[in-house]
Design a protein around this motif. Structure first.
Motif, short mmCIF file in Angstrom:
data_model
loop_
_atom_site.label_atom_id
_atom_site.label_comp_id
_atom_site.label_asym_id
_atom_site.label_seq_id
_atom_site.Cartn_x
_atom_site.Cartn_y
_atom_site.Cartn_z
N GLY A 274 54.37 -115.21 -30.09
CA GLY A 274 53.19 -114.52 -29.58
C GLY A 274 53.34 -113.02 -29.79
N THR A 275 52.22 -112.32 -29.71
CA THR A 275 52.23 -110.87 -29.82
C THR A 275 51.43 -110.28 -28.67
N VAL A 276 52.05 -109.41 -27.92
CA VAL A 276 51.38 -108.74 -26.80
C VAL A 276 50.97 -107.35 -27.28
N GLU A 277 49.67 -107.09 -27.24
CA GLU A 277 49.12 -105.86 -27.81
C GLU A 277 48.78 -104.84 -26.73
N PHE A 278 49.09 -103.59 -27.06
CA PHE A 278 48.86 -102.48 -26.14
C PHE A 278 48.15 -101.34 -26.87
N VAL A 279 47.42 -100.55 -26.12
CA VAL A 279 47.01 -99.23 -26.61
C VAL A 279 47.94 -98.22 -25.95
N PHE A 280 48.25 -97.18 -26.71
CA PHE A 280 49.12 -96.12 -26.21
C PHE A 280 48.34 -94.83 -26.21
N ASP A 281 48.13 -94.26 -25.04
CA ASP A 281 47.38 -93.02 -24.89
C ASP A 281 48.28 -91.85 -25.31
#
Length: 453
Positions: A274-281
């Motif tokens: 699986g891949t857990v996706e994030f946005v990074f501010d």
């Protein structure tokens, strides 16, 4: 001795089908490829142990037809189906059908696919696991009044997202309250048409972000991560260049992201890749969970190159019922890897797909260079599917060496007969902005605009 699958049906095409075939052959697993009429002469068909045509070029009647795939699996008496990515890979109903028929599914259980595929539900799970999420609505938004309340709490600009969306579709930015009611109505209608689900949710729209994801592998009890991939170089939310590790994270942020991804998997007893996706501010230097992809990713070779671990083989081992054969301490990140998705598209014409015949093909080589592709000289790229023709992956001792190696490999690679994105990606890699590592998801669009002007 660990258990092993005896045979696997591969319900996909192109480079990922070939990737799975090779892993199966190295493990002594019989590979059966399900292909459409359009792919009859493709390299995966030639290299699979067995192959079966499941329908016409139209993917709805072949690669997206659950009954056609299940029928082929039963006819060839396979132990499991590997869906690859795209098509039915994240279709919970298809995974449930496999379960009903007693056929293994190389991926998580159907209920997990369903829960994590619903972005509203996934966000609730993330919060329960203590994973940071983008400020916004706690559940689905059905009425304008609800949207107005969220807007007053979060502030503009806002991002309306379809709960069942994906691949960069089903999203709209709302700059002010003047268009909120209209935008909400339109995106709900679009979501119903595109995904069969009108549910949407609202988040704060972050304007200066990177896209960073964590590769995880889990056996339902234990979970390990293989570090992050930085997928910030993208256009219209479609990834063009991925790299590992990210050039902007420090050790504390890197560990925080990884542990957040592991916590999410543990919360749902996740199983397989699986891949857990994030946005990074970039401004606040804070990460937020956005979604989980419950399948192998296109860019998985980036993680393989920096860890030396074959993720497809791991998938097959877990699908056979085995526990993870490694612990977190066994995973060491070495050097830097970059992947360029080579598409048969013309960047100067709005990335218009450019299917056709490959008149001449030469693969790049040398130390630290890998090309995952199904094309060969004489191959005709069909117009019916995704335009990706290959993935160029390079490894270097550090980021500078990886960039230089990627540029050399792009120059060495030859694909005549169709226009590809390779030269454009080389220009991105060579740019001062990319080399600096200091950019956000708007970088490629600005880079292209500057070229045109």
């Amino acid at each position: 001795m660990p258990e092993q699958l005896g045979s696997v049906l591969i319900a996909n095409r192109g480079e990922i089908a070939l990737r799975i075939i090779r892993a199966c052959q190295e493990l002594g697993i019989r590979s059966v490829l399900a292909y459409s009429e359009a792919d009859r002469e493709s390299l995966p068909v030639k290299l699979a142990d067995q192959a079966v045509c499941i329908g016409p070029a139209n993917s709805v009647k072949s690669y997206r037809d659950p009954q056609a795939i299940i029928s082929a699996a039963l006819a060839f008496q396979v132990d499991a189906i590997h869906p690859g990515y795209g098509f039915l890979a994240e279709n919970a109903d298809f995974a449930a059908l496999c379960e009903q028929e007693g056929i293994g599914f190389v991926g998580p259980a159907s209920d997990i696919i369903r829960r994590m595929g619903d972005k509203i539900e996934a966000k609730k799970i993330a919060r329960a696991a203590g994973v940071p999420t983008v400020p916004g609505s706690l559940g689905a938004i059905a009425q304008y009044d609800e949207a107005l309340t969220v807007a007053s709490e979060v502030g503009y600009p806002l991002l309306i997202k379809a709960a069942a969306g994906g691949g960069g579709r089903g999203m709209r930015v709302v700059e002010s309250g003047e268009t909120l009611e209209r935008d909400l109505s339109e995106i709900m209608s679009e979501a119903e048409t595109a995904f069969g689900d009108p549910s949407v949710y609202i988040e704060r729209y972050l304007t200066d972000i990177r896209h960073i994801e964590i590769q995880v592998m889990s056996d339902g009890q234990s979970t390990v991560h293989l570090g992050e991939r930085d997928c910030t170089a993208q256009r219209r939310n479609q990834k063009l260049i991925e790299e590992a590790p990210s050039p902007v994270l420090d050790d504390e942020l890197r560990e925080g992201l990884a542990q957040a991804a592991v916590a999410l998997c543990q919360e749902v007893k996740y199983r397989n890749a699986g891949t857990v996706e994030f946005v990074f501010d970039n401004i606040e230097r804070q990460y937020y969970f956005i979604e989980m992809n419950t399948r192998i990713q296109v860019e998985h070779p980036v993680s393989e190159m920096v860890t030396g671990i074959d993720l497809i083989k791991l998938q097959l081992e877990i699908a056979a019922g085995n526990p993870l054969p490694l612990t977190q301490d066994d995973i060491v990140i070495r050097g830097h890897a970059i992947e360029c998705r080579i598409n048969a598209e013309d960047p100067q014409k709005g990335f218009l797909p450019n299917p056709g015949r490959i008149e001449n093909f030469r693969a790049p080589g040398g130390f630290g260079v890998r090309l995952d592709t199904h094309i060969e000289t004489g191959y005709v790229i069909p117009p019916f599917y995704d335009s990706m023709v290959g993935k160029l992956i390079v490894w270097g001792q550090d980021r500078d060496e990886a960039i230089s190696r990627a540029l050399r490999a792009i120059e060495e690679m030859q694909i005549d007969g169709v226009t590809t994105t390779a030269q454009f990606q080389g220009e991105i890699l060579a740019s001062d902005v990319f080399r600096s590592g200091d950019f956000n998801t708007a970088f490629v669009a600005k880079f292209l605009a500057d070229q045109v002007s």
